[in-house]
Design a protein around this motif. Structure first.
Motif, short mmCIF file in Angstrom:
data_model
loop_
_atom_site.label_atom_id
_atom_site.label_comp_id
_atom_site.label_asym_id
_atom_site.label_seq_id
_atom_site.Cartn_x
_atom_site.Cartn_y
_atom_site.Cartn_z
N HIS A 44 0.82 -1.20 0.00
CA HIS A 44 0.00 0.00 0.00
C HIS A 44 0.86 1.26 0.00
N GLU A 45 0.29 2.34 -0.54
CA GLU A 45 1.03 3.58 -0.69
C GLU A 45 1.58 4.11 0.63
N THR A 46 0.81 3.94 1.71
CA THR A 46 1.24 4.50 3.00
C THR A 46 2.55 3.87 3.47
N THR A 47 2.68 2.55 3.31
CA THR A 47 3.89 1.87 3.72
C THR A 47 5.06 2.27 2.84
N ALA A 101 2.44 19.81 18.89
CA ALA A 101 3.22 18.98 19.81
C ALA A 101 4.67 19.44 19.90
N GLY A 102 5.01 20.52 19.20
CA GLY A 102 6.36 21.07 19.29
C GLY A 102 7.33 20.52 18.27
N LEU A 103 6.81 19.90 17.21
CA LEU A 103 7.66 19.37 16.14
C LEU A 103 7.64 20.31 14.95
N THR A 104 8.71 20.28 14.19
CA THR A 104 8.82 21.11 12.99
C THR A 104 8.66 20.22 11.76
N VAL A 105 7.68 20.50 10.95
CA VAL A 105 7.46 19.73 9.72
C VAL A 105 8.58 20.04 8.74
N ILE A 106 9.25 19.01 8.26
CA ILE A 106 10.37 19.22 7.33
C ILE A 106 10.08 18.69 5.93
N GLU A 107 9.07 17.83 5.79
CA GLU A 107 8.77 17.30 4.46
C GLU A 107 7.37 16.68 4.45
N ILE A 108 6.64 16.93 3.37
CA ILE A 108 5.35 16.28 3.14
C ILE A 108 5.40 15.63 1.77
N THR A 109 5.14 14.34 1.72
CA THR A 109 5.18 13.61 0.45
C THR A 109 3.82 12.96 0.19
N HIS A 110 3.54 12.74 -1.08
CA HIS A 110 2.24 12.21 -1.48
C HIS A 110 2.43 11.01 -2.42
N GLN A 111 1.50 10.08 -2.34
CA GLN A 111 1.40 8.99 -3.31
C GLN A 111 -0.08 8.64 -3.43
N GLY A 112 -0.64 8.89 -4.60
CA GLY A 112 -2.07 8.74 -4.76
C GLY A 112 -2.78 9.72 -3.85
N GLU A 113 -3.78 9.23 -3.12
CA GLU A 113 -4.53 10.10 -2.21
C GLU A 113 -3.97 10.07 -0.79
#
Length: 317
Positions: free
Chosen positions: A156-159, A296-308
């Motif tokens: 699956h895309e998520t994995t 929660a005090g985290l800094t987002v460094i990357e957002i990736t996509h695959q399909g939806e």
């Protein structure tokens, strides 16, 4: 051998009562088909690759049970019908009709294997034990995964989104925490990529034998990958066993509805500067999970996509 399949039409609100009544007269292993929405507990326990898309609940449940042709089907059905009539005196069971069909004998435990074949995530070959590695693939990183009947395969895309992030961030010093480990695929890949140690948590006790089998076929030393069963979100004992401020990477391939309450808890297990890799997020939930991660005090460094599907990677400040 063929089986006689009987389908009982009833109401979702009484399906448990009907199943219990069937058990009282000796019918075990009832198969349920309904459109009831998932409860929050269901969602929290679904550490799997795909969340089912369930239509709107119409209040109807179909209960399937199977009888061997050699059994006295007529007598058993007569007992079922009498039991249903007795139930009607106390609850509304709906139609209560029973239809018959015939089904082939199946190996229910192993039948799913025909749908799982070897595949690649970039240069990593993921292959089940019942398939052979081709000569041209011998020099690739090979991950042997038998997910069993309870967990995802990695297809699956998520994995796959998580695997690609692990390839970027795993180092020889990495201590990994994998929340909702399932078959153990993410931890095993991290260890194969050179991580020092992995700890996995899951709600389902079936994860323990699944992980042990997959560790063995991949040559992962027993002490390199530990498994704990319990809900790390609200179980202090599990939190203590996992430990605090000791992990370089945390992976959580779950669901958005679980990631939101998980994130403010799991930051306590992360070292300063640790990487948090999340997935299992439908694109419509991206903003909600991103907001929870930042809160929660985290800094987002990357957002990736695959399909939806979406993976959000963040760093602890």
């Amino acid at each position: 051998m063929k089986w006689n399949k009987y389908t009982l039409k009833t109401r979702t609100v009484v399906e448990d009562i009907v199943i219990s009544s069937l058990a009282d007269i000796g019918i075990q292993g009832v198969e349920i088909e309904d459109k009831q929405p998932l409860t929050q507990q269901d969602k929290e326990q679904m550490f799997v690759d795909i969340l089912p898309d369930i239509p709107d609940d119409d209040g109807i449940a179909y209960l399937n049970f199977y009888l061997e042709p050699e059994e006295d089907n007529e007598t058993i059905l007569a007992n079922v019908k009498q039991e249903l009539e007795d139930l009607r005196m106390f609850v509304d069971i709906g139609e209560g009709t029973i239809t018959k069909s015939e089904t082939e004998d199946k190996d229910w435990i192993n039948n799913w294997k025909e749908y799982f074949h070897q595949f690649y995530v970039d240069d990593i070959l993921i292959i089940p034990s019942w398939e052979e590695v081709k000569p041209e693939d011998q020099d690739k990183m090979i991950i042997h995964i038998d997910p069993g009947t309870a967990f995802g395969t990695g297809m699956h895309e998520t994995t796959q989104l998580c695997i690609r992030q692990l390839k970027k961030y795993v180092t020889p010093d990495t201590k990994l925490l994998d929340v909702g480990t399932g078959s153990g695929i993410l931890s095993i890949i991290a260890l194969k990529l050179g991580a020092k140690h992995a700890v996995g948590t899951d709600l389902d006790p079936c994860a323990v034998p699944a992980v042990e089998e997959n560790k063995e076929v991949n040559g992962v030393p027993s002490d390199a990958f530990e498994m704990l069963i319990g809900n790390i979100i609200d179980d202090k004992e599990i939190q203590d066993q996992v430990g605090y401020e000791k992990y370089d990477i945390v992976t959580a391939n779950i669901l958005a509805d679980v990631l939101v309450p998980l994130t403010p808890v799991i930051v306590n297990q992360m070292k300063s500067g640790a990487i948090y890799i999340t997935s299992g997020i439908l694109d419509v939930k991206e903003g909600e999970v991103k907001a929870a991660i930042e809160a929660a005090g985290l800094t987002v460094i990357e957002i990736t996509h695959q399909g939806e599907w979406v993976s959000i990677t963040a760093r602890k400040r």
